[in-house]
Enzyme design. Sequence first.
Site, mmCIF file in Angstrom:
data_model
loop_
_atom_site.group_PDB
_atom_site.id
_atom_site.type_symbol
_atom_site.label_atom_id
_atom_site.label_comp_id
_atom_site.label_asym_id
_atom_site.label_seq_id
_atom_site.Cartn_x
_atom_site.Cartn_y
_atom_site.Cartn_z
ATOM 1 N N ASN A 18 7.024 -6.282 11.250
ATOM 2 C CA ASN A 18 6.161 -5.037 11.098
ATOM 3 C C ASN A 18 6.714 -3.855 11.745
ATOM 4 O O ASN A 18 5.796 -2.932 12.211
ATOM 5 C CB ASN A 18 4.755 -5.406 11.347
ATOM 6 C CG ASN A 18 4.264 -6.551 10.457
ATOM 7 O OD1 ASN A 18 3.973 -6.333 9.424
ATOM 8 N ND2 ASN A 18 3.882 -7.601 11.345
ATOM 9 N N LYS A 106 10.744 -16.481 7.591
ATOM 10 C CA LYS A 106 11.802 -15.367 7.475
ATOM 11 C C LYS A 106 12.356 -15.480 9.179
ATOM 12 O O LYS A 106 13.776 -15.505 9.158
ATOM 13 C CB LYS A 106 11.018 -14.065 7.587
ATOM 14 C CG LYS A 106 12.200 -13.009 7.797
ATOM 15 C CD LYS A 106 11.732 -11.517 7.551
ATOM 16 C CE LYS A 106 11.731 -11.113 9.200
ATOM 17 N NZ LYS A 106 11.470 -9.903 9.479
ATOM 18 N N HIS A 126 13.552 -5.955 2.140
ATOM 19 C CA HIS A 126 14.680 -5.639 1.640
ATOM 20 C C HIS A 126 15.032 -6.558 0.396
ATOM 21 O O HIS A 126 15.320 -6.497 -0.599
ATOM 22 C CB HIS A 126 15.686 -5.071 2.354
ATOM 23 C CG HIS A 126 15.477 -3.999 3.333
ATOM 24 N ND1 HIS A 126 14.942 -2.812 2.790
ATOM 25 C CD2 HIS A 126 15.375 -4.050 4.687
ATOM 26 C CE1 HIS A 126 14.667 -1.984 3.953
ATOM 27 N NE2 HIS A 126 14.755 -2.781 4.892
#
Length: 185
Positions: A18, A106, A126
């Site tokens: 974030n 992730k 992305h």
Amino acid sequence: EERRSVLDSVVRTLLSQNTTDATSGRAFDTLKERFPTWEGVRTAPLAAVADAIRVGGLADIKAGRIQAILSTLAAERGECSLEHLRGLPAAAAKAELSRFKGVGKKTAACVLLFALELPEFAVDTHVWEISKALGWVPVNATRDQAYDHMNELVPDELKYDLHVLLVRHGKQCPACAKAGSAKQR
């Protein structure tokens, strides 16, 4: 180039959540300046750790998660280290990392890919958006679904290079950047 520790990689990736790479890098550098050892981070007051990483955002949450990881490692292994993950099969290393709060798919994938040099395909914002735009994953796929799909789809020998390429493209292409609209894509 000096090989980064697995624990450094976990904390760097956790701090990158974030926020931007530049901001998370500053947070990590400040943390390491103020606390030269992970044991120092583990035993410091939570507020002092949070203050060191404040620039990266969500400092109180991230500091708590970092200290929880360090405390677990110290209790279980007698030291603040994750070097025992080197040489483990990907599934075992991923399972070990994923048990920590704040280490999702992730983060674990980034550590496997970059620190442990294992074939893993990390899906950040992305990669997620570009893989949907290219039709590689269903347009309504969640990021976790895209991760599962892309890890099946992409051959192991291409995972590192394709991940790096998609992230670079996502950051440099105005239409693919976070603020870019679906119509532009």
